[in-house]
Motif scaffolding. Structure first.
Motif, mmCIF file in Angstrom:
data_model
loop_
_atom_site.group_PDB
_atom_site.id
_atom_site.type_symbol
_atom_site.label_atom_id
_atom_site.label_comp_id
_atom_site.label_asym_id
_atom_site.label_seq_id
_atom_site.Cartn_x
_atom_site.Cartn_y
_atom_site.Cartn_z
ATOM 1 N N ARG A 198 0.822 -1.199 0.000
ATOM 2 C CA ARG A 198 0.000 0.000 0.000
ATOM 3 C C ARG A 198 0.866 1.263 0.000
ATOM 4 N NH1 ARG A 198 -4.103 2.328 4.574
ATOM 5 N NH2 ARG A 198 -5.095 3.868 3.177
ATOM 6 N N SER A 199 1.814 1.271 0.922
ATOM 7 C CA SER A 199 2.630 2.493 0.984
ATOM 8 C C SER A 199 3.425 2.685 -0.315
ATOM 9 C CB SER A 199 3.580 2.446 2.190
ATOM 10 O OG SER A 199 4.438 1.349 2.072
ATOM 11 N N GLU A 214 -7.080 6.682 -6.478
ATOM 12 C CA GLU A 214 -8.442 6.824 -5.995
ATOM 13 C C GLU A 214 -9.151 5.471 -5.920
ATOM 14 O OE1 GLU A 214 -11.513 9.641 -7.837
ATOM 15 O OE2 GLU A 214 -9.747 10.914 -7.424
ATOM 16 N N LEU A 215 -8.930 4.704 -6.985
ATOM 17 C CA LEU A 215 -9.542 3.385 -7.050
ATOM 18 C C LEU A 215 -9.072 2.507 -5.890
ATOM 19 C CD1 LEU A 215 -11.464 2.466 -9.376
ATOM 20 C CD2 LEU A 215 -9.581 1.006 -10.144
ATOM 21 N N SER A 216 -7.787 2.584 -5.604
ATOM 22 C CA SER A 216 -7.188 1.778 -4.541
ATOM 23 C C SER A 216 -7.746 2.166 -3.161
ATOM 24 C CB SER A 216 -5.662 1.943 -4.580
ATOM 25 O OG SER A 216 -5.107 1.631 -3.334
ATOM 26 N N GLN A 217 -7.816 3.504 -2.974
ATOM 27 C CA GLN A 217 -8.338 3.965 -1.665
ATOM 28 C C GLN A 217 -9.798 3.567 -1.475
ATOM 29 O OE1 GLN A 217 -7.339 8.140 -1.695
ATOM 30 N NE2 GLN A 217 -5.270 7.738 -0.849
ATOM 31 N N GLU A 218 -10.497 3.728 -2.674
ATOM 32 C CA GLU A 218 -11.918 3.377 -2.607
ATOM 33 C C GLU A 218 -12.110 1.894 -2.272
ATOM 34 O OE1 GLU A 218 -15.569 3.490 -5.722
ATOM 35 O OE2 GLU A 218 -14.012 5.050 -5.971
ATOM 36 N N LYS A 219 -11.353 1.023 -2.894
ATOM 37 C CA LYS A 219 -11.425 -0.404 -2.659
ATOM 38 C C LYS A 219 -11.014 -0.769 -1.218
ATOM 39 C CE LYS A 219 -10.314 -4.569 -5.334
ATOM 40 N NZ LYS A 219 -11.547 -4.753 -6.078
ATOM 41 N N TRP A 220 -9.954 -0.043 -0.731
ATOM 42 C CA TRP A 220 -9.471 -0.236 0.667
ATOM 43 C C TRP A 220 -10.591 0.030 1.674
ATOM 44 C CZ3 TRP A 220 -4.599 -1.824 2.208
ATOM 45 C CH2 TRP A 220 -4.302 -1.736 3.561
ATOM 46 N N LYS A 221 -11.256 1.181 1.348
ATOM 47 C CA LYS A 221 -12.342 1.554 2.254
ATOM 48 C C LYS A 221 -13.508 0.587 2.167
ATOM 49 C CE LYS A 221 -11.997 6.439 3.159
ATOM 50 N NZ LYS A 221 -12.132 7.701 2.415
#
Lengths: 428, 225
Positions: A214-215, A228-235
């Protein structure tokens, strides 16, 4: 009846001679010319008299009257001097007549006495026979009555012994079942615990790797869309929570597995399926073990106060001792569901140990205190209690040479006091 | 069981002539009555109301006064021998101080003798007397008859028991006094042990026996067989 049947009792002249025999004779004598006739007994008492008394008369004849060889009285005939010959002759005649009268009267008296005595004796013998018969009949009736009672008593004893055997068998088979189940659980539990441990390590590694990705991903050149996609999926996957919770999850599972392992171990210990008789018993440990087994029966807010003192080991069968603790503690738990306080105190004193179980339950009503150790005595609803718990406890303690006492104040709790000898010679 | 009245200074002794029916118990008493001096005895009362057999019993009383003034009345009874009069036998046997068992010497009577002696044992026990302790003599009567048990047989049978045995012919007056005398001696010894007839009353055995067996001068002496 103590009638003496004596024949030939002593008779006095007075008893033998009747007026009717003697009075005409005396009258005739006086008519014949003597002035008086008197018959006295040996004490001098005048029995019969006719005519004048001897005082002042000129002549008297005093003839001893013999009866059974003994002088029994005297015949005194009196007259004036001129009639001396008459007096003496009439005296002889009356004396002879008197002897005949005595003889015949005595004979008939003896005959009637004998008859009466013999009849009375036969009657007494009959009465006695009758009484003996009555007594023996009574004895047999008693015997018959008590026989029925004795048979009933023996039957009851047999029933109780049989029920006790059944109960003991039940306890034993429950123990065996528990031990078997425990053994079966131990195997899967082993690999579950071991797998969770591995899983814990795996998850920690996966977590480490994931955070690294992630980092790296977010700092190095990724498109804004990707980020954005990654953060959205993480959330969306709630990974922050998952990562923080996964450790707790695994830790709890491990704790759970450990508790299962402990329960299984206690169960095995409680059933003492592997023990040999005559082993050393650590009473404090056994109480703890019993409490663990009873965890699911323990009221949630119950306060258990343990006041253990150091105890010497006692010898015996731990399973039996545990069963005693089990039955007493379970009663306390069932007696009060809210705010139960159970104080368990152990002490060593001289050649015995003492264990007190004191609760703050409702106590035992006075009228049943002396019945609670009876087999099949229960206050619980039909089907809930066997009425054997305290009976088994009692018999077990007694078989160890100990005592079990109950102190109860209604509305103010109950204390069961067990005293066990240290050098208990266990007898079964 | 002596009847002793200290206040009246009187003692009544009771001797019983026991035995099977027709063995001669009454004849014994009749002979004693005839032989003995009437100064020391009373009249014989015979309760024989049926077929000259003793239906109830006979009674011959004796009387003597000891040097101390103690009056002693001795009552000699017979019992009815017939089996059916057992109640009378028990009644007569009550408180007996001595027993003479009169057996019938005839060979045909052996069983009856045996049964009667057994009956005596039972009845003594019934009235609370101990056959081992009570003064007891045995007389084999009717020695004048034929077909009788030989004297040696009698001696052989009775000697081991220690009970004095006399051969008699009561009908002829033979052996009657010997039997009575021995019974008196035994009775005296028995009574003296408890009532101290000699120590307290100055009456010794020979005087006791002599006075009660004094022959009547007027009566002809019966010499038997």
């Amino acid at each position: 009846m103590t009638t003496d049947h004596i024949i030939g009792e002593e008779k006095s002249l007075k008893e033998i001679i009747k007026d009717i025999d003697i009075v005409p004779l005396f009258q005739d004598a006086v008519s014949a010319g003597v002035s008086g006739v008197i018959l006295k007994d040996s004490s001098g008492e005048v029995l019969f008299q006719h005519g004048n008394s001897p005082e002042g008369t000129d002549h008297s004849a005093d003839i001893p009257v013999k009866f059974e060889g003994e002088v029994a009285g005297n015949l005194v005939i009196t007259g004036d001097r001129s009639s001396k010959y008459l007096v003496d002759s009439i005296g002889t005649i009356i004396h002879d007549a008197l002897k005949l009268i005595l003889k015949s009267r005595f004979k008939s008296l003896l005959a009637s006495d004998t008859h009466e005595t013999v009849i009375q004796q036969s009657y007494d013998e009959l009465l006695e026979t009758n009484n003996k018969l009555k007594l023996s009949e009574m004895k047999y009736r008693d015997l018959a009555g008590s026989l029925e009672k004795k048979v009933q008593e023996r039957t009851d004893e047999l029933k109780k012994a049989h029920a006790k055997l059944l109960q003991q068998e039940k306890i034993a088979s429950v123990g065996q079942l528990a031990a078997g189940v425990a053994h079966e659980i131990n195997n899967p539990l082993g690999f579950i615990a071991s797998n969770i441990n591995s899983l814990k390590q795996y998850v920690s590694k996966i977590k480490d790797m994931l955070l690294f990705y992630r980092s790296a991903f977010e700092e190095q050149g990724l498109t804004a869309g990707d980020r954005e996609l990654s953060q959205e999926k993480w959330k969306k996957n709630n990974l922050d929570f998952i990562l923080s919770d996964v450790d707790e999850l695994v830790r709890e599972s491990l704790t759970g597995a450990d508790r299962v392992r402990k329960i299984v171990s206690d169960l095995k210990g409680f059933s003492h399926i592997d023990d040999v008789a005559g082993a050393d018993i650590h009473v404090n440990d056994e109480i703890d073990r019993t409490l663990n087994i009873l965890t699911h029966e323990t009221p949630e807010d119950a306060e258990i106060i343990k006041e253990y003192n150091e105890l010497p080991v006692i010898e015996g069968n731990a399973a039996q001792i545990c069963q005693v603790f089990f039955n007493i503690i379970l009663n306390a738990f069932q007696a009060k569901q809210l705010n139960l306080k159970l104080r368990i105190r152990t002490r060593h004193s001289g050649d015995h140990i003492r264990i007190d179980f004191s609760d703050n339950g409702p106590g035992i009503p006075d009228n049943i205190t002396n019945r609670i150790f009876e087999p099949f005595f229960t206050t619980k609803e039909v089907g809930e209690g066997t009425g054997m718990g305290l009976n088994v406890a009692y018999d077990t303690v007694v078989s160890y040479g100990g005592t079990i006492d109950v102190y109860s104040v209604q509305g103010n709790g109950t204390t069961f006091s067990l005293v066990l000898p240290v050098k208990a010679g266990m007898n079964s | 069981m002596v009847e002793y009245d200290e206040l009246e200074n009187r003692m009544i002794l009771k001797l019983v002539y026991y035995g099977p029916a027709m063995s001669g118990k009454t004849t014994n008493l009749l002979q004693l009555h005839d032989i003995l001096d009437q100064d020391n005895r009373g009249e014989l009362t015979v309760l024989d109301t049926k077929n000259d057999r003793t239906l109830f019993f006979d009674l011959l009383p004796f009387f003597l006064i000891a040097p101390s003034g103690l009056k002693i009345k001795l009552k000699v009874f017979t019992v009815p021998g017939q089996v059916q009069h057992d109640a009378t036998r028990k009644a007569v046997l009550q408180r007996a101080d001595g027993v003479a068992f009169i057996a019938d010497s005839q060979l045909t009577e052996e069983t009856n003798n045996f049964e009667s002696f057994k009956n005596l044992e039972q009845n003594l026990d019934f009235v609370g007397l101990d056959i081992e302790k009570i003064p007891l003599v045995v007389q084999f009567n009717k020695r004048d008859l034929q077909n009788i048990i030989p004297e040696t047989d009698v001696t052989d049978a009775w000697e081991p028991t220690g009970i004095p045995v006399f051969m008699s012919s009561a009908l002829l007056g033979k052996g009657v006094l010997d039997t009575f005398r021995r019974l008196l001696e035994l009775t005296y010894e028995h009574v003296d042990r408890r009532y101290m007839l000699w120590d307290k009353h100055g009456l010794d055995k020979s005087k006791f026996v002599h006075q009660l067996t004094m022959r009547s001068d007027n009566e002809p002496l019966h010499e038997g067989i």
